[in-house]
Scaffold this motif. Structure first.
Motif, short mmCIF file in Angstrom:
data_model
loop_
_atom_site.label_atom_id
_atom_site.label_comp_id
_atom_site.label_asym_id
_atom_site.label_seq_id
_atom_site.Cartn_x
_atom_site.Cartn_y
_atom_site.Cartn_z
N CYS A 1 5.50 -38.90 4.64
CA CYS A 1 6.44 -38.01 3.83
C CYS A 1 7.24 -38.84 3.09
O CYS A 1 7.94 -39.77 3.74
CB CYS A 1 7.07 -37.10 4.71
N ALA B 1 12.87 -34.86 -7.80
CA ALA B 1 11.33 -35.28 -8.27
C ALA B 1 11.29 -34.89 -9.39
O ALA B 1 11.45 -33.69 -10.27
CB ALA B 1 10.29 -34.77 -7.29
N ILE C 1 8.01 -33.43 -11.62
CA ILE C 1 6.83 -32.81 -11.55
C ILE C 1 6.39 -32.24 -13.07
O ILE C 1 7.06 -31.25 -13.46
CB ILE C 1 7.10 -31.53 -10.55
N GLU D 1 0.22 -32.21 -9.45
CA GLU D 1 1.39 -32.92 -8.92
C GLU D 1 2.16 -31.72 -8.02
O GLU D 1 2.63 -32.29 -6.97
CB GLU D 1 2.26 -33.34 -10.04
N HIS E 1 1.60 -31.55 -4.10
CA HIS E 1 1.90 -32.46 -3.21
C HIS E 1 3.14 -32.28 -2.55
O HIS E 1 3.57 -33.26 -1.66
CB HIS E 1 1.74 -33.97 -3.79
N PHE E 2 3.81 -31.31 -3.07
CA PHE E 2 5.26 -31.36 -2.42
C PHE E 2 5.46 -29.96 -1.49
O PHE E 2 4.86 -28.94 -1.52
CB PHE E 2 6.19 -31.07 -3.77
N LYS E 3 6.19 -30.34 -0.55
CA LYS E 3 6.16 -29.39 0.61
C LYS E 3 7.81 -29.18 1.27
O LYS E 3 8.59 -30.06 0.95
CB LYS E 3 5.37 -29.73 1.73
N SER F 1 7.25 -35.13 -0.15
CA SER F 1 6.02 -34.96 -1.02
C SER F 1 5.10 -36.06 -0.06
O SER F 1 5.41 -36.96 0.74
CB SER F 1 6.12 -35.72 -2.29
N ASN F 2 3.80 -35.84 -0.05
CA ASN F 2 2.87 -36.60 0.90
C ASN F 2 2.27 -37.73 0.19
O ASN F 2 1.38 -38.35 0.48
CB ASN F 2 1.60 -35.64 1.43
N SER G 1 6.35 -40.42 -5.46
CA SER G 1 6.58 -39.57 -6.94
C SER G 1 7.55 -40.23 -7.65
O SER G 1 8.64 -41.07 -7.33
CB SER G 1 6.73 -38.11 -6.57
#
Length: 247
Positions: free
Chosen positions: A87, A114, A116, A121, A124-126, A169-170, A173
């Motif tokens: 993360c 970020a 984006i 793209e 990939h964000f959580k 994000s995994n 970025s």
């Protein structure tokens, strides 16, 4: 002036508030500021903390008719948290507490740093959350759901209960960073300046912490730069205050 800067090397300061930095060595969290909202839950309302990039939308009939409650929010930049190894955090962490459980889902909006530019793209964000009652240390875990929109600087998710929340994000970025240059006049026979060059995520919680830490300086210059996660060095020209990649 050559400074090494890495987003992953920011120290994990474990103090409770900015004012306690010199008196408390091992608190659970570093809190920059907090706010308490009072509202009636059977009416639609929006709780705005724009200064720290947070908004909560409360839908109608979320609580029983005429029921009034409070919601407390703390803006955090560090603490005794366990972050998943894959993360990359793109926001500060917010501690949100409300004594009532909502009948309907509320919508939480958090701003982020970020950049984006596509739906691919954005995937990939959580959102990440940790239970307030589980720690310390507080273990951040990925949540299902959440909306990240290309070219937007905030994300949203629907919830019924609150805890600690942040965005990540995994994968690495590109992000917006805020640089701040502080100048402190050194009194003596010659005019000399002590220079502090600080780079943080473009997030108000981090900026507020830095401003408080260097509030006794005589001059401040700030701006926005865009960096990839693997940018190892930056350069500062003290005469023009310009910042760029190290050559």
């Amino acid at each position: 002036l050559r400074l090494e800067m890495s987003p992953k090397s920011i120290p994990n300061l474990q103090t409770q508030t900015v004012s306690e930095l010199k008196t408390n060595n091992k608190p659970e969290i570093l809190s920059v500021d907090e706010k308490v909202f009072n509202f009636t839950g059977d009416k639609e309302c929006t709780l705005d903390w724009d200064e720290y990039g947070l908004q909560i939308d409360i839908p109608e009939e979320s609580l029983s008719a005429g029921q009034t409650t409070t919601l407390q929010v703390k803006a955090l930049i560090a603490g005794d948290f366990i972050v998943p190894p894959d993360c990359h955090m793109i926001s500060g962490i917010y501690g949100i507490c409300c004594p009532e459980r909502f009948h309907n889902r509320v919508t939480l909006h958090i701003s982020h740093a970020a950049i984006i530019e596509s739906d691919e793209e954005a995937s990939h964000f959580k959102f990440y959350a940790a239970k307030c009652s589980s720690g310390p240390p507080y273990e951040l875990k990925q949540l299902d759901g959440g909306t990240f929109t290309p070219f937007s600087t905030s994300a949203s998710i629907q919830l019924q209960q609150f805890s600690f929340f942040g965005l990540g994000s995994n994968r690495a970025s590109r992000q917006r960073y805020c640089y701040q240059v502080f100048y402190k006049l050194i009194k003596g026979p010659d005019i000399e300046w002590e220079i502090f060059f600080v780079v943080t995520k473009n997030d108000r919680t981090f900026q507020k912490f830095v401003e408080e830490k260097y509030k006794n300086c005589d001059k401040r210059v700030e701006g926005i730069i865009y960096l990839d996660s693997d940018t190892p060095y930056l350069k500062l020209n003290p005469e023009t205050h310009s910042v760029g990649d190290w050559e």
